[in-house]
Design a protein around this motif. Structure first.
Motif, short mmCIF file in Angstrom:
data_model
loop_
_atom_site.label_atom_id
_atom_site.label_comp_id
_atom_site.label_asym_id
_atom_site.label_seq_id
_atom_site.Cartn_x
_atom_site.Cartn_y
_atom_site.Cartn_z
N ARG A 274 11.07 -21.08 14.70
CA ARG A 274 12.47 -20.67 14.63
C ARG A 274 13.39 -21.75 15.20
NH1 ARG A 274 11.85 -14.88 17.00
NH2 ARG A 274 11.26 -13.69 15.15
N GLU A 275 12.93 -22.38 16.26
CA GLU A 275 13.70 -23.45 16.88
C GLU A 275 13.84 -24.64 15.93
OE1 GLU A 275 12.89 -26.24 20.67
OE2 GLU A 275 12.83 -24.09 21.07
N ARG A 276 12.78 -24.94 15.20
CA ARG A 276 12.79 -26.07 14.28
C ARG A 276 13.44 -25.76 12.93
NH1 ARG A 276 8.93 -30.09 14.41
NH2 ARG A 276 10.43 -31.00 12.97
N GLN A 277 13.50 -24.50 12.56
CA GLN A 277 13.92 -24.07 11.23
C GLN A 277 15.25 -24.67 10.76
OE1 GLN A 277 14.21 -19.81 10.79
NE2 GLN A 277 13.89 -19.94 8.58
N PRO A 278 16.30 -24.74 11.58
CA PRO A 278 17.57 -25.27 11.09
C PRO A 278 17.51 -26.71 10.58
CG PRO A 278 17.90 -24.11 13.17
CD PRO A 278 16.42 -24.23 12.96
N SER B 135 10.05 -15.20 5.65
CA SER B 135 10.57 -15.42 7.00
C SER B 135 9.54 -16.24 7.80
CB SER B 135 10.80 -14.08 7.69
OG SER B 135 9.57 -13.44 7.96
N VAL B 136 9.98 -16.74 8.94
CA VAL B 136 9.07 -17.47 9.82
C VAL B 136 7.90 -16.56 10.22
CG1 VAL B 136 8.86 -18.50 12.12
CG2 VAL B 136 10.81 -19.06 10.68
N GLU B 137 8.21 -15.31 10.52
CA GLU B 137 7.16 -14.36 10.91
C GLU B 137 6.13 -14.20 9.80
OE1 GLU B 137 10.39 -13.87 11.19
OE2 GLU B 137 10.76 -13.51 13.31
N GLU B 138 6.60 -14.08 8.56
CA GLU B 138 5.68 -13.92 7.43
C GLU B 138 4.82 -15.16 7.23
OE1 GLU B 138 8.13 -10.87 4.55
OE2 GLU B 138 8.75 -12.97 4.61
N LEU C 53 8.74 -26.47 6.74
CA LEU C 53 8.49 -25.33 7.62
C LEU C 53 7.15 -24.68 7.27
CD1 LEU C 53 9.86 -23.67 9.89
CD2 LEU C 53 10.71 -22.16 8.09
N ASP C 54 6.89 -24.54 6.00
CA ASP C 54 5.63 -23.96 5.53
C ASP C 54 4.44 -24.82 5.95
OD1 ASP C 54 3.94 -22.16 4.12
OD2 ASP C 54 4.02 -23.45 2.35
N THR C 55 4.56 -26.12 5.80
CA THR C 55 3.49 -27.04 6.18
C THR C 55 3.21 -26.98 7.67
OG1 THR C 55 4.01 -28.52 4.35
CG2 THR C 55 2.77 -29.46 6.20
N ILE C 56 4.25 -26.97 8.48
CA ILE C 56 4.06 -26.92 9.94
C ILE C 56 3.46 -25.57 10.34
CG2 ILE C 56 5.24 -26.92 12.17
CD1 ILE C 56 7.23 -28.92 10.92
N SER C 57 3.91 -24.49 9.72
CA SER C 57 3.34 -23.18 10.05
C SER C 57 1.86 -23.14 9.68
CB SER C 57 4.10 -22.05 9.35
OG SER C 57 3.85 -22.03 7.97
#
Length: 70
Positions: A26-30, A2-5, A37-41
């Protein structure tokens, strides 16, 4: 994951900063695949070390008007 993880891997001490990053992702996820997503996080959460706060983090939080945790 998940985004949180993704974000919680970095053990960000300041909950407000952690929540800000989670909300942004979460806003960017879709519109992103998981690798992006992993790289940005990794890039964002990696700016906020678990214990020390470098000056660039203080400046970013001030600019975004995010209250800093002590």
């Amino acid at each position: 994951m998940s985004v949180e993880e993704l974000v919680d891997r970095y053990r960000i001490q300041c909950r407000r900063v952690r929540d800000l990053i989670v909300d942004y992702l979460r806003e960017r996820q879709p519109s992103l695949d998981f690798a992006s997503l992993d790289t940005i996080s990794c890039t964002l959460a990696g700016l906020f070390p678990a214990r020390e706060r470098p000056p660039v983090v203080t400046a970013l939080c001030t600019r975004l008007r995010v209250p800093l945790c002590s």
